[in-house]
Design a protein around this motif. Structure first.
Motif, short mmCIF file in Angstrom:
data_model
loop_
_atom_site.label_atom_id
_atom_site.label_comp_id
_atom_site.label_asym_id
_atom_site.label_seq_id
_atom_site.Cartn_x
_atom_site.Cartn_y
_atom_site.Cartn_z
N TYR A 87 0.83 -1.21 0.00
CA TYR A 87 0.00 0.00 0.00
C TYR A 87 0.86 1.26 0.00
CZ TYR A 87 -3.65 -3.33 1.33
OH TYR A 87 -4.52 -4.38 1.37
N LYS A 90 2.00 1.83 -3.49
CA LYS A 90 0.95 2.38 -4.35
C LYS A 90 0.76 3.87 -4.10
CE LYS A 90 -1.73 -1.83 -5.13
NZ LYS A 90 -3.04 -2.53 -4.97
N TRP A 94 0.08 7.18 -6.74
CA TRP A 94 -1.34 7.52 -6.72
C TRP A 94 -1.53 9.00 -7.03
CZ3 TRP A 94 -4.40 10.20 -2.82
CH2 TRP A 94 -5.78 10.10 -3.05
N GLU A 219 -0.39 -1.51 -14.90
CA GLU A 219 -0.92 -2.24 -13.75
C GLU A 219 -0.36 -3.64 -13.70
OE1 GLU A 219 -2.63 -0.89 -11.48
OE2 GLU A 219 -2.77 1.05 -12.49
N ALA A 222 3.05 -3.57 -12.29
CA ALA A 222 3.06 -3.36 -10.84
C ALA A 222 2.81 -4.65 -10.09
CB ALA A 222 2.00 -2.32 -10.47
#
Length: 508
Positions: A87, A90, A94, A219, A222
């Motif tokens: 997280y 990310k 973001w 994506e 990632a």
């Protein structure tokens, strides 16, 4: 303290020199045994040469520090399993507004994660995310790698659990978690801002020349390419046996299917006679298969749904236990036992064999600390550190500006020459003892701040720098990108001097 006899002095100094060489340069040609074995070698030689006795060697090992270090490593392992660092990774991309925004985000997230989960852990798990984002946006990686490593070092200074030397200081000084945080937090916040401004100033043109270009399927990149934590794989032989049994089952099923295909009746008249009955059988079997598939599908969906919510519930428990640990530390409870208790709570809540998670703990680091405690204690017995400090003490009083500057320079140099943890073990108690009763806490905080920020001076200044450099060199999509010593020094020298000076003004 009187100087030790000449033989003990020479042997103790020789052993400490061997330990220092192996700790700073673990792959020296004449003895490439590594840091951990070098630390144990120094400890054993100190006892063999009778610089210290076996009883003194055992008493030199600081169990509270080892317990705190072990507990925080276990908690970090379970946080990694609970996708905490995923997280954080990310958050880096973001709604990013360009390369300069990304650089500032890396500085902030690296500092926060290092203060809570230690700087080494943050660098291990965030380097891959930084490299991936730099690749996606067609950006040069080295400004972002410097931001990650330097901010991790600065941010780790804010808490007693941010890095190993702070662990030592927190246990020896008995400063509470809350007092430690309040004393260094202003310096840390200012240091992060100044460090980010230096990076932006040095690499503004370079970052402006590169446009953000998202690659195809970002994506997918990632999810597939990022490896969160480069731990050694756990030994799980039962998984291998399960895979082989599954493969054998598939082979047997294929052979049975082949045999049924070859043994089908080929007589046309027989097919004509039994056509109606076979058609009915096929309809019945098809309907039964469809019903079974519907039941199986619904069962699978229910199992997946249950597993998904069980996973979410477990992750919430991991986060709650971690928050509880931080609250307990802020309340002033024993740091070592608090960390160990939180680690054990996570092991129990996991409700499965803890060996794979416990194998990810760096036991070599714990052994390194044991050997280092003994080796440094032996070197202290020679009397050399005390004699050198007696010469420097009149010039390094923290009640004056000049004395604080001299002390900072001494710690800065020693932290880069002898590493920061041995420097804290050698000087921390002496600096605190020489300060007045009202300045003892400030003396410990100055030692913590300078010894930590000193890691940004050179590539060899801290383990976090080396971790980022090693991770970048192993990254396949960068074809062995290397963060060189001189490229780091060009940034590290001005950053270290400015951040250290600013922090000394803000520490109270």
């Amino acid at each position: 303290m009187a100087m030790a006899p000449t033989v003990k002095l020479v042997l103790g100094s020789f052993v400490f020199a061997v330990f220092w060489v192996l700790a700073v340069f673990p792959s020296v040609p004449f003895l490439p045994i590594g840091r951990t074995a070098g630390s144990l070698l120094g400890a054993v030689l100190m006892v063999i040469f009778q610089v210290i006795s076996p009883e003194q060697a055992y008493s030199a090992i600081d169990l509270p520090i080892l317990g705190l270090l072990f507990g925080t490593m276990v908690v970090s392992t379970y946080l990694e399993r609970a996708d905490m660092f995923k997280y954080l990774g990310k958050l880096l991309s973001w709604k990013s507004r360009g390369s300069k925004d990304l650089l500032c985000r890396i500085c902030l997230i690296s500092a926060i994660s290092s203060a809570l989960f230690t700087n080494d852990t943050s660098c291990v798990v965030l380097t891959e995310f930084v490299l991936k984002i730099a690749r996606q946006k067609n950006l040069p990686p080295h400004p972002f790698l410097l931001a990650l490593a330097s901010s991790a070092n600065i941010g780790s200074a804010a808490t007693p659990i941010g890095n190993p030397q702070n662990l030592v200081i927190a246990v020896q000084s008995k400063i509470s978690f809350w007092d430690f945080l309040l004393g260094i937090l202003p310096a840390t916040l200012a240091g992060i801002c100044v460090n980010a401004l230096i990076l932006l100033g040095m690499y503004w043109k370079l970052l402006s020349d590169h446009k953000d270009e998202e690659e195809a399927c970002p994506e997918a990149v990632a999810e597939e390419e990022v490896v969160s934590h480069q731990f050694s794989p756990a030994t799980l032989p039962h998984l291998n046996s399960f895979d082989s049994e599954e493969m054998n089952l598939r082979n047997r099923t294929a052979r049975v299917s082949g045999e049924s295909e070859t043994n089908r009746p080929s007589n046309a008249s027989r097919e004509t006679v039994n056509e109606a009955s076979e058609r009915g059988d096929r309809i019945n079997s098809a309907s039964s298969r469809s019903v079974s598939s519907v039941e199986l599908s619904s069962g699978d969906c229910h199992g997946v749904y249950t597993t998904k919510w069980s996973r979410k519930l477990w992750k919430c428990c991991v986060y709650l236990v971690t928050i509880g640990m931080l609250i307990a530390l802020l309340m002033g409870l024993n740091m070592s036992w608090t960390a160990v208790t939180a680690a054990l709570a996570l092991v129990v809540l996991d409700f499965q064999d803890a060996r794979p998670s416990l194998e990810k703990v760096s036991y070599s680091l714990l052994i390194f600390f044991c050997g280092m405690f003994i080796t440094v204690e032996g070197f202290n017995k020679t009397g050399i550190p005390t004699a050198l400090w007696d010469l420097m003490e009149p010039l390094a009083k923290i009640d004056s500006v000049s004395g604080t500057v001299v002390l900072a320079v001494v710690i800065l140099v020693l932290s880069n020459v002898a590493s920061n943890v041995p420097t804290v073990l050698l000087l921390g108690g002496r600096v605190a003892a020489s300060a007045g009763a009202e300045d003892v806490k400030r003396a410990w905080l100055i030692v913590a701040w300078v010894s930590t920020v000193a890691g940004n001076l050179s590539l060899l200044g801290s383990a976090a720098n080396l971790i980022v450099c090693e991770q970048a060199g192993r990254a396949p999509h960068l074809l062995g990108y290397t963060l060189t010593f001189w490229k780091h020094l060009m940034f590290g020298l001005p950053s270290t001097l400015l951040v250290t000076s600013l922090g000394l003004l803000l520490i109270r």
